[in-house]
Motif scaffolding. Structure first.
Motif: not given
Length: 290
Positions: A130-149, A157-164
């Motif tokens: 979110r801090i990076l997005a505020g600076q105009g840096l929104t590269p694709p971000v891939v979160l690989a994995g799963d679990g209770p959280m 992550a609502a609003g971070l459209e570049h996060v997958c």
């Protein structure tokens, strides 16, 4: 087992050591146990419980009988020292990974890979993004994995459209992501109950591909291990993590060409984390107890 004429018993994980203890004793063989993060850091393994689990029942005997405790990181060694393991029985041997060709790119994304549990520090990563997005840096971000959280993190992550949220990936699918990664992010924290990272195997794999690692101080990746192949920031500090990620992004040219940080990561991996090298070192340690 006696018919195989073994000369040493090597157990993976603390509980594995507790289970192997009577076997080694009956055969009259030295016992070596490899400890990972949860083995050393989870307080519940060492707290008095009723009925006591096998590891708790045999912990003191394991201390007395074992010839060596192999630790996957300096952090694991330090914690076992605090838990009463004699210093002369502790040896650090980092996790190894297979030697592979360096990633070709183009490099355009940040990658996280791991279980969605507290010690992985995902809220800190999302705050940094979110801090990076505020600076105009929104590269694709891939979160690989799963679990209770996972559900909670998807909501966070609502609003971070570049996060997958990619879910669990096969080894081949993860390699494809690392092939294009600007950096692997390891934002680990110390969890409630004391659980911490040992040495994330995905970090070793990424470094072998020439992918820089941006890690927290709780990730088990000391700056001496990274040796120019990444950056270490204070655990739980989203601002510092954002700054480090911005620095990693700046190291990639517009054409997607990797620069010195990635080359350093691969050099360190080939010298210190290559599976063939680490296997030879482990063999030497096992033979040293005979």
């Amino acid at each position: 087992m006696a018919d195989l004429a073994p000369v040493v018993v090597h157990a993976q994980f603390g509980r594995g050591g507790a289970l192997a203890l009577p076997i080694a004793r009956q055969l009259g063989l030295p016992l070596v146990v490899t400890f990972h993060g949860g083995d050393a850091f989870k307080d519940k393994h060492y707290a008095n419980r009723f009925p006591p689990p096998v590891f708790q029942r045999r912990w003191q005997s394991l201390l007395d009988y074992s010839a060596m405790f192999v630790c996957v990181s300096d952090g694991v060694r330090d914690r076992l020292l605090e838990r009463g393991v004699p210093a002369h029985k502790l040896e650090v041997l980092n996790i190894g990974t297979e030697d592979v060709a360096p990633a070709r790119g183009p490099f355009d994304r940040l990658v996280f890979a791991g279980r969605f549990v507290e010690k992985k520090g995902l809220p800190v990563l999302l705050d940094a993004l979110r801090i990076l997005a505020g600076q105009g840096l929104t590269p694709p971000v891939v979160l690989a994995g799963d679990g209770p959280m996972r559900a909670a993190m998807e909501q966070y992550a609502a609003g971070l459209e570049h996060v997958c949220f990619a879910g669990w990936l096969s080894a081949g699918q993860l390699r494809q992501q690392l092939e294009h990664a600007v950096a692997l992010v390891v934002p680990s924290v110390r969890a409630t109950g004391g659980d911490r990272e040992g040495l994330p195997s995905v970090a070793a794999e990424a470094m072998m591909y020439g992918v820089p690692v941006v890690a927290s101080s709780e990730a088990g990746l000391e700056i001496t291990l990274l040796d120019g192949g990444g950056l270490v920031v204070p655990a739980g500090d989203a601002q510092a993590l954002a700054q480090a990620l911005a620095q990693a992004l700046a190291h990639v040219l517009q054409a997607g060409v990797r620069t010195g940080m990635g080359q350093a990561a691969r050099r360190v991996a080939r010298e210190q984390l290559r599976a063939s090298v680490q296997s030879a070192r482990l063999e030497q340690r096992l033979l040293s107890v005979l």
